[in-house]
Scaffold this motif. Structure first.
Motif, short mmCIF file in Angstrom:
data_model
loop_
_atom_site.label_atom_id
_atom_site.label_comp_id
_atom_site.label_asym_id
_atom_site.label_seq_id
_atom_site.Cartn_x
_atom_site.Cartn_y
_atom_site.Cartn_z
N SER A 1 -4.67 3.23 -9.11
CA SER A 1 -4.42 3.29 -7.67
C SER A 1 -5.08 2.11 -6.96
O SER A 1 -4.49 1.47 -6.08
CB SER A 1 -4.94 4.61 -7.10
OG SER A 1 -4.82 4.65 -5.71
N TRP B 1 1.20 7.61 -6.60
CA TRP B 1 2.39 7.61 -5.75
C TRP B 1 2.02 7.18 -4.33
O TRP B 1 2.71 6.36 -3.70
CB TRP B 1 3.01 9.00 -5.71
CG TRP B 1 3.91 9.35 -6.87
CD1 TRP B 1 3.62 10.19 -7.90
CD2 TRP B 1 5.24 8.88 -7.09
NE1 TRP B 1 4.69 10.26 -8.76
CE2 TRP B 1 5.71 9.47 -8.28
CE3 TRP B 1 6.09 8.01 -6.40
CZ2 TRP B 1 6.98 9.25 -8.80
CZ3 TRP B 1 7.36 7.77 -6.91
CH2 TRP B 1 7.80 8.38 -8.10
N ASN B 2 0.94 7.74 -3.80
CA ASN B 2 0.51 7.40 -2.44
C ASN B 2 0.22 5.90 -2.30
O ASN B 2 0.57 5.28 -1.29
CB ASN B 2 -0.75 8.19 -2.06
CG ASN B 2 -0.43 9.63 -1.72
OD1 ASN B 2 0.72 10.01 -1.57
ND2 ASN B 2 -1.46 10.45 -1.62
N SER B 3 -0.42 5.34 -3.32
CA SER B 3 -0.80 3.92 -3.26
C SER B 3 0.43 3.03 -3.22
O SER B 3 0.50 2.09 -2.41
CB SER B 3 -1.67 3.55 -4.47
OG SER B 3 -2.92 4.16 -4.38
N SER C 1 2.31 3.49 0.12
CA SER C 1 1.53 2.85 1.19
C SER C 1 1.66 1.34 1.12
O SER C 1 1.79 0.67 2.15
CB SER C 1 0.06 3.25 1.07
OG SER C 1 -0.73 2.56 2.00
N TYR D 1 9.33 7.58 -1.82
CA TYR D 1 8.92 8.91 -1.33
C TYR D 1 9.92 9.98 -1.78
O TYR D 1 9.51 11.06 -2.24
CB TYR D 1 8.83 8.88 0.20
CG TYR D 1 8.54 10.23 0.83
CD1 TYR D 1 7.29 10.83 0.70
CD2 TYR D 1 9.52 10.90 1.56
CE1 TYR D 1 7.03 12.06 1.28
CE2 TYR D 1 9.26 12.13 2.15
CZ TYR D 1 8.02 12.71 2.01
OH TYR D 1 7.75 13.93 2.57
N ALA E 1 4.03 16.53 -0.68
CA ALA E 1 3.65 15.46 0.25
C ALA E 1 2.32 15.81 0.89
O ALA E 1 2.19 16.86 1.51
CB ALA E 1 4.74 15.31 1.31
N ASN E 2 1.33 14.95 0.72
CA ASN E 2 0.05 15.17 1.39
C ASN E 2 -0.08 14.25 2.60
O ASN E 2 0.83 13.49 2.92
CB ASN E 2 -1.12 14.99 0.41
CG ASN E 2 -1.20 13.56 -0.12
OD1 ASN E 2 -0.48 12.66 0.33
ND2 ASN E 2 -2.09 13.34 -1.07
N GLY F 1 -1.74 11.53 3.11
CA GLY F 1 -1.64 10.10 2.83
C GLY F 1 -0.21 9.64 2.69
O GLY F 1 0.20 8.63 3.29
N ALA F 2 0.59 10.38 1.91
CA ALA F 2 1.99 10.02 1.71
C ALA F 2 2.78 10.11 3.01
O ALA F 2 3.57 9.23 3.34
CB ALA F 2 2.62 10.92 0.65
N SER G 1 2.06 7.20 5.36
CA SER G 1 2.72 5.96 4.92
C SER G 1 4.22 6.01 5.22
O SER G 1 4.81 5.02 5.67
CB SER G 1 2.51 5.75 3.42
OG SER G 1 1.15 5.55 3.12
#
Length: 622
Positions: free
Chosen positions: A194, A224-226, A229, A244, A254-255, A257-258, A261
């Motif tokens: 990440s 995934w978030n990184s 983003s 996404y 989906a949290n 962070g996601a 972004s």
């Protein structure tokens, strides 16, 4: 052998029973440290007076309590007691706790002093210091420590690599760190991977970041978030939204962070409907301030200040970002008076961005006196504040005041400042001043496209065609090309683009239908609204009929016509334009909104225009 004497020592200071007898004192210190740090420190002082060292558990509890109490002075006393004059060397884990304490208090120099005298440094010691320098924006020191760590023979762990990657100062450094990550086998670690994606994105190499992401067979939500983003921050909103969707299909929830972004991607692409869908996924995080601020920003920048207002009113917690976003959003959507009223109610001290929004509202409402008052309240105005004031004075026709203000500015007079004045010269048809300002801009940047265009258009407005040809010849000689007018509209889950002159992403047959719709609308607004094409906005030396024909194919007219054809009557027409909307199209869309009984929203290069019932939110002052 002579027997050791214990005369004068307390009965519980007998070596044979030290651990048993000292436990009541240890329990007392620990108990005090949980609710009375000063009492615990006093008990520790008693131990020190009696030359008694407590066991590591006592010191560990004291250090944790000092951190929780945010008491740096007591923390220093524990530190001194640990390194007493008897030459005792504490256990490495205790010294690491002292290091961590100083770092938590942002006393990095004191932490470094402890670090430098440590007889034994383990991976925790090195990582703590590297992370401290990185967090203090002293990445070079963190990198130097990382090199020293390697020379000392201590193997970095996942946390070390995550910290040192954030300290990198360019792609070359990232590549140098990437190699040992692979060598020690930590390239499959979620947090390291990440961090790699984050720094590759930071330094503009998203392709390498995607390779890191794609090499991992089993992906984690953090990874995934990184990657999402990274693409969202780089302006690749479509890719971020596609990733996404893939993440959701892969079964990952989906949290915050996601979602933050994805909202950034929707904001960049002005995808209001997609943003609303993301909002429904955000309901379970109702109290998350960062996510709520991202939603506010999305609604404001997608032209739905009504949704933004509803969300803002429901927010349990609001920070300066919330207030600034809402003030700027209201101003950009033509609700200038409401923006200023909201500023008056703001319970927090305004920051730099807040005041930019306030001055923007004054500028677009023509409130010169109020603008001066707010500007003079800023203790250290920045370039954006000066720019807003130049725009305010210029829009109000106070061009001489604007010139004087620029001369007295306490910051660099850049191209943006002069372009703002040049734009006002065109609006108020001051050709002489426009020529002076335009040449000043071209002295600063001979390849400045906007200055060439504004100067050419100003001469065209006054029908000085010879000077128009001179400017255009200069543009051609320098290879400066005019950006064509372009508008796009979201229909379904697709973006349809229209270019001035009739080009489009649609087929030729579909474009014929759009052209017929434009003709129908022109006929209707002419008959019912008294529309008369304003040929002064055709900046070419051609016949009147040719000018009228040219006006038909302005990109915003085509996009509006397409929206009316494709969207149901319950849907607002929302169009984005890359340039400022011209006066003829502005008048045309006002009348279309009236006769078609539809709300039409157009975002141009500066602001939103909300057309309804034959009027625009800008009040024809733009």
């Amino acid at each position: 052998m002579m027997k050791r004497s214990f005369v004068g020592k307390p009965t519980w200071w007998r070596p044979a029973t030290t651990e048993i007898q000292i436990s009541p004192i240890r329990e007392f210190v620990i108990r005090c440290s949980n609710h009375d740090i000063h009492g615990a420190i006093s008990a520790m002082d008693i131990l020190q007076t009696l030359h008694i060292r407590a066991d590591p558990l006592v010191y560990s509890s004291l250090i944790k309590s000092c951190i929780e109490a945010r008491d740096i002075h007591s923390g220093r006393r524990v530190h001194r007691h640990l390194f007493d004059s008897d030459g005792n060397i504490p256990a490495t884990f205790l010294i690491n706790q002292v290091l961590g304490m100083y770092v938590r208090f942002q006393r990095v120099e004191e932490a470094r002093q402890v670090f430098d005298v440590m007889p034994e440094k383990n991976v925790v010691s090195w990582t703590t210091m590297i992370s401290a320098y990185t967090n203090m924006k002293r990445g070079r020191m963190g990198l130097e420590l990382f090199v020293m760590m390697g020379r000392s023979g201590v193997m970095p762990n996942m946390y070390t690599f995550s910290s040192v990657l954030r300290a990198s100062d360019g792609l070359e450094t990232v590549s140098m760190i990437h190699c040992p990550i692979v060598k020690v086998g930590l390239d499959s670690d979620v947090f390291v991977r990440s961090s790699l994606i984050d720094v590759y994105a930071k330094w503009g190499d998203l392709q390498s970041g995607f390779y890191v992401f794609d090499e991992m067979p089993t992906r984690d939500l953090v990874v995934w978030n990184s990657i999402i983003s990274g693409y969202a921050q780089d302006g690749n909103g479509h890719v971020a939204l596609d990733l996404y969707s893939k993440m959701r299909r892969a079964g990952f929830p989906a949290n915050q962070g996601a979602l933050t972004s994805v909202l950034r991607a929707c904001t960049g692409l002005t995808l209001l409907e997609m943003g609303r869908q993301v909002h429904t996924h955000s309901i379970k995080f109702l109290t998350d301030l960062i996510l709520n601020n991202a939603l506010l920003d999305m609604y404001c920048k997608c032209g739905s200040s009504e949704d933004a207002t509803c969300l803002f009113d429901r927010m349990v917690e609001k920070d300066i970002i919330s207030w600034s976003t809402m003030i700027s959003g209201l101003a950009q959507n033509g609700r200038n008076v409401e923006a200023l009223e909201l500023f008056d109610r703001m319970p927090l001290k305004p920051n730099y961005i807040t005041m930019v929004g306030v001055l923007f509202a004054c500028s677009h409402a023509g409130l010169v006196e109020k603008g001066w008052r707010h500007f003079n309240s800023i203790s250290n105005p920045g370039r954006e504040h000066y720019g807003c004031m130049v725009d305010l004075l210029g829009r109000a026709g106070k061009l001489d005041d604007a010139v004087k203000f620029i001369k007295e500015m306490n910051c660099e007079k850049d191209v943006v400042i002069w372009k703002s004045l040049l734009s006002s010269c065109r609006v108020h048809k001051d050709v002489e001043l426009a020529g002076i300002v335009g040449r000043r801009i071209l002295e600063l940047n001979p390849d400045e496209e906007g200055a060439h265009i504004l100067l050419s258009n100003t001469y065209a407005d006054s029908q000085q065609w010879e000077k128009v040809r001179e400017v255009r010849w200069e543009m051609k000689a320098r290879g400066v090309k005019k950006e064509p007018g372009c508008s796009w509209i979201e229909v379904g889950n697709r973006i349809e683009t229209f270019i001035v002159g009739g080009s489009s992403t649609r087929t030729h047959q579909e474009m014929e239908s759009v052209s017929k719709e434009v003709v129908r609308l022109i006929d209707r607004v002419t008959n019912e609204g008294g529309y008369i094409p304003d040929t002064s906005f055709v900046l070419h030396d051609v016949e009147v009929e040719q000018k009228k024909e040219s006006l038909k194919y302005h990109s915003e007219k085509l996009a509006v016509a397409f929206g009316l054809m494709m969207l149901g009557k319950d849907k607002d027409i929302r169009v984005i334009k890359n340039l400022r909307i011209c006066g003829d199209c502005h008048n045309f869309v006002k009348l279309v909104a009236m006769v078609e009984r539809r709300k039409i929203v157009i975002r141009d290069a500066v602001r939103f225009h909300h057309f309804q019932h034959g009027v625009c939110s800008c009040g024809d002052y733009w």
